[in-house]
Design a protein around this motif. Structure first.
Motif, mmCIF file in Angstrom:
data_model
loop_
_atom_site.group_PDB
_atom_site.id
_atom_site.type_symbol
_atom_site.label_atom_id
_atom_site.label_comp_id
_atom_site.label_asym_id
_atom_site.label_seq_id
_atom_site.Cartn_x
_atom_site.Cartn_y
_atom_site.Cartn_z
ATOM 1 N N ALA A 5 0.838 -1.188 0.000
ATOM 2 C CA ALA A 5 0.000 0.000 0.000
ATOM 3 C C ALA A 5 0.880 1.247 0.000
ATOM 4 C CB ALA A 5 -0.907 -0.005 1.223
ATOM 5 N N SER A 6 0.519 2.226 -0.808
ATOM 6 C CA SER A 6 1.319 3.446 -0.924
ATOM 7 C C SER A 6 1.197 4.301 0.327
ATOM 8 C CB SER A 6 0.862 4.257 -2.136
ATOM 9 O OG SER A 6 1.532 5.506 -2.172
ATOM 10 N N LEU A 7 2.333 4.809 0.778
ATOM 11 C CA LEU A 7 2.362 5.775 1.876
ATOM 12 C C LEU A 7 3.135 7.004 1.412
ATOM 13 C CD1 LEU A 7 3.043 3.446 4.958
ATOM 14 C CD2 LEU A 7 0.928 4.675 4.445
ATOM 15 N N ALA A 8 2.775 7.456 0.221
ATOM 16 C CA ALA A 8 3.513 8.555 -0.395
ATOM 17 C C ALA A 8 3.479 9.812 0.458
ATOM 18 C CB ALA A 8 2.931 8.840 -1.778
ATOM 19 N N ASN A 9 2.412 9.995 1.220
ATOM 20 C CA ASN A 9 2.269 11.209 2.038
ATOM 21 C C ASN A 9 2.661 10.979 3.492
ATOM 22 O OD1 ASN A 9 1.226 12.758 -0.138
ATOM 23 N ND2 ASN A 9 -0.786 11.791 0.166
ATOM 24 N N TRP A 10 3.255 9.826 3.779
ATOM 25 C CA TRP A 10 3.628 9.515 5.162
ATOM 26 C C TRP A 10 4.710 10.479 5.653
ATOM 27 C CZ3 TRP A 10 2.482 7.526 9.565
ATOM 28 C CH2 TRP A 10 3.464 7.156 10.486
ATOM 29 N N GLN A 11 4.436 11.113 6.783
ATOM 30 C CA GLN A 11 5.375 12.079 7.347
ATOM 31 C C GLN A 11 6.076 11.552 8.598
ATOM 32 O OE1 GLN A 11 5.979 15.144 5.879
ATOM 33 N NE2 GLN A 11 4.729 14.267 4.231
ATOM 34 N N GLY A 12 5.719 10.354 9.013
ATOM 35 C CA GLY A 12 6.302 9.806 10.229
ATOM 36 C C GLY A 12 5.532 10.217 11.464
ATOM 37 N N ALA A 13 5.803 9.513 12.562
ATOM 38 C CA ALA A 13 5.192 9.827 13.849
ATOM 39 C C ALA A 13 6.120 10.758 14.629
ATOM 40 C CB ALA A 13 4.939 8.551 14.642
ATOM 41 N N LYS A 14 5.610 11.316 15.702
ATOM 42 C CA LYS A 14 6.427 12.113 16.613
ATOM 43 C C LYS A 14 7.017 11.198 17.684
ATOM 44 C CE LYS A 14 3.569 16.275 16.121
ATOM 45 N NZ LYS A 14 2.702 17.238 16.854
ATOM 46 N N ALA A 15 8.179 11.551 18.174
ATOM 47 C CA ALA A 15 8.767 10.823 19.290
ATOM 48 C C ALA A 15 8.063 11.225 20.585
ATOM 49 C CB ALA A 15 10.259 11.125 19.393
ATOM 50 N N PRO A 16 7.990 10.333 21.552
ATOM 51 C CA PRO A 16 7.365 10.696 22.830
ATOM 52 C C PRO A 16 8.098 11.855 23.501
ATOM 53 C CG PRO A 16 7.693 8.315 22.673
ATOM 54 C CD PRO A 16 8.440 8.931 21.527
ATOM 55 N N ASP A 17 7.340 12.744 24.112
ATOM 56 C CA ASP A 17 7.890 13.861 24.879
ATOM 57 C C ASP A 17 7.933 13.425 26.339
ATOM 58 O OD1 ASP A 17 8.509 16.157 26.237
ATOM 59 O OD2 ASP A 17 6.829 17.343 25.470
ATOM 60 N N HIS A 18 9.137 13.140 26.830
ATOM 61 C CA HIS A 18 9.263 12.585 28.181
ATOM 62 C C HIS A 18 8.929 13.614 29.260
ATOM 63 C CE1 HIS A 18 11.666 9.474 30.733
ATOM 64 N NE2 HIS A 18 10.401 9.134 30.594
ATOM 65 N N HIS A 19 8.876 14.891 28.886
ATOM 66 C CA HIS A 19 8.503 15.924 29.855
ATOM 67 C C HIS A 19 6.995 16.024 30.015
ATOM 68 C CE1 HIS A 19 12.627 17.300 30.128
ATOM 69 N NE2 HIS A 19 12.683 17.379 28.805
ATOM 70 N N ARG A 20 6.283 15.384 29.135
ATOM 71 C CA ARG A 20 4.820 15.444 29.177
ATOM 72 C C ARG A 20 4.291 14.400 30.155
ATOM 73 N NH1 ARG A 20 -0.196 16.040 26.795
ATOM 74 N NH2 ARG A 20 -1.184 14.133 26.042
ATOM 75 N N VAL A 21 3.524 14.839 31.136
ATOM 76 C CA VAL A 21 2.890 13.938 32.095
ATOM 77 C C VAL A 21 1.567 13.465 31.511
ATOM 78 C CG1 VAL A 21 1.912 13.733 34.416
ATOM 79 C CG2 VAL A 21 3.976 15.100 34.047
ATOM 80 N N LEU A 22 1.343 12.162 31.538
ATOM 81 C CA LEU A 22 0.102 11.593 31.018
ATOM 82 C C LEU A 22 -0.865 11.459 32.194
ATOM 83 C CD1 LEU A 22 1.580 8.849 28.645
ATOM 84 C CD2 LEU A 22 1.192 11.296 28.218
ATOM 85 N N GLU A 23 -1.882 12.276 32.184
ATOM 86 C CA GLU A 23 -2.790 12.393 33.324
ATOM 87 C C GLU A 23 -4.037 11.554 33.129
ATOM 88 O OE1 GLU A 23 -2.352 14.081 36.094
ATOM 89 O OE2 GLU A 23 -0.847 15.645 35.681
ATOM 90 N N GLY A 24 -4.343 10.708 34.106
ATOM 91 C CA GLY A 24 -5.591 9.963 34.142
ATOM 92 C C GLY A 24 -6.379 10.299 35.389
ATOM 93 N N ARG A 25 -7.487 9.643 35.568
ATOM 94 C CA ARG A 25 -8.313 9.866 36.768
ATOM 95 C C ARG A 25 -7.734 9.135 37.966
ATOM 96 N NH1 ARG A 25 -14.057 7.893 35.631
ATOM 97 N NH2 ARG A 25 -14.392 8.756 37.709
ATOM 98 N N TYR A 26 -7.135 7.987 37.722
ATOM 99 C CA TYR A 26 -6.649 7.134 38.810
ATOM 100 C C TYR A 26 -5.128 7.142 38.929
ATOM 101 C CZ TYR A 26 -11.399 5.444 38.221
ATOM 102 O OH TYR A 26 -12.771 5.374 38.098
ATOM 103 N N VAL A 27 -4.453 7.276 37.803
ATOM 104 C CA VAL A 27 -2.987 7.309 37.808
ATOM 105 C C VAL A 27 -2.497 8.417 36.878
ATOM 106 C CG1 VAL A 27 -2.741 4.840 38.306
ATOM 107 C CG2 VAL A 27 -2.734 5.627 35.916
ATOM 108 N N ARG A 28 -1.273 8.806 37.104
ATOM 109 C CA ARG A 28 -0.570 9.664 36.146
ATOM 110 C C ARG A 28 0.764 9.004 35.847
ATOM 111 N NH1 ARG A 28 -0.083 12.744 40.923
ATOM 112 N NH2 ARG A 28 2.079 12.955 41.633
ATOM 113 N N LEU A 29 1.221 9.191 34.628
ATOM 114 C CA LEU A 29 2.493 8.633 34.187
ATOM 115 C C LEU A 29 3.465 9.785 34.010
ATOM 116 C CD1 LEU A 29 1.245 6.094 31.482
ATOM 117 C CD2 LEU A 29 1.324 5.843 33.959
ATOM 118 N N GLU A 30 4.579 9.705 34.723
ATOM 119 C CA GLU A 30 5.581 10.756 34.657
ATOM 120 C C GLU A 30 6.956 10.127 34.506
ATOM 121 O OE1 GLU A 30 4.384 12.589 38.339
ATOM 122 O OE2 GLU A 30 6.015 11.606 39.455
#
Length: 229
Positions: A5-30
């Motif tokens: 399958a063609s991915l001619a317009n594929w720009q790639g994903a972003k790398a994770p930002d380790h400074h970004r805290v992932l906030e949930g209701r029960y846990v947060r990931l830091e």
């Protein structure tokens, strides 16, 4: 002959930002920080009441003393791939587990969740489910096409977890690794970006307050919610 399958317009994903805290209701990931999380994780992983089977299928552990454990955490905290997060209980502020992104390949849109170590207080709880959900949500928000989960093929607990979370089994790599002097056949699982909306919807419905009774018991399982989608 079939062509890729063609991915001619594929720009790639972003790398994770380790400074970004992932906030949930029960846990947060830091970002894992041995100075901030070390005491909690030592108690969770090696203290009284800890899960004695936690390290059975890991390439490291258990740790006979705190110095070895601290060195292990420091190595994890300094690593960019795997990229480690501490799982912090929102209600108590206590770090109760860790997990990571690894095999991070933005050019191909591939990323894996691994090195999952949850203390006994997190296992089989809403907190462990939300931690994996937050990692998956972020992975696909970064533009990844494929999220992976791998484990020792003898690790039934990890395989059940992968299937419960909505990862699809892809096969077994035989004689894939040597871990702690033993052969490891590796079971591979994945979720693709096109599958994520359905899987995500089930996570969101499962985590909602109205999916639990007054005793905290689930009314509908994750698999049932995916099937009903």
């Amino acid at each position: 002959m079939a062509t890729s399958a063609s991915l001619a317009n594929w720009q790639g994903a972003k790398a994770p930002d380790h400074h970004r805290v992932l906030e949930g209701r029960y846990v947060r990931l830091e970002a894992l920080d041995p100075a901030r999380h070390g005491d909690d994780l030592w108690r969770q992983f090696q203290g009284p009441g800890s899960d004695t089977k936690l390290w059975d299928y890991m390439s490291y552990g258990p740790f006979p003393n705190r110095a070895d454990f601290d060195a292990f955490l420091s190595k994890n905290a300094e690593s960019a791939d795997p990229l480690f997060y501490a799982v912090v209980d929102v209600a108590t502020g206590e770090a109760q587990g860790e997990l990571s992104y690894l095999r991070i390949a933005p050019a191909h849109g591939n990323i894996e969740i691994g090195h999952v170590a949850f203390g006994a207080s997190m296992q089989r709880s809403v907190k462990s489910t939300e931690a994996v959900y937050l990692m998956a949500e972020e992975a696909f928000a970064l533009g990844n096409r494929r999220l992976e989960w791998k484990c020792n093929n003898e690790n039934d607990r990890s395989k059940r977890a992968a299937e419960r979370f909505g990862f699809l089994f892809e096969g077994v790599f035989r004689q894939h690794m040597v871990v702690k002097g033993c052969n490891r056949d590796t079971a591979w699982y994945s979720i693709l970006d096109g599958e994520w909306p359905k899987v995500r919807s089930a996570f969101v419905k499962w985590l909602a307050d109205d999916n639990f009774d007054e005793h905290g018991r689930q009314k509908h399982s994750l698999s049932a919610l995916r099937e009903a989608h």
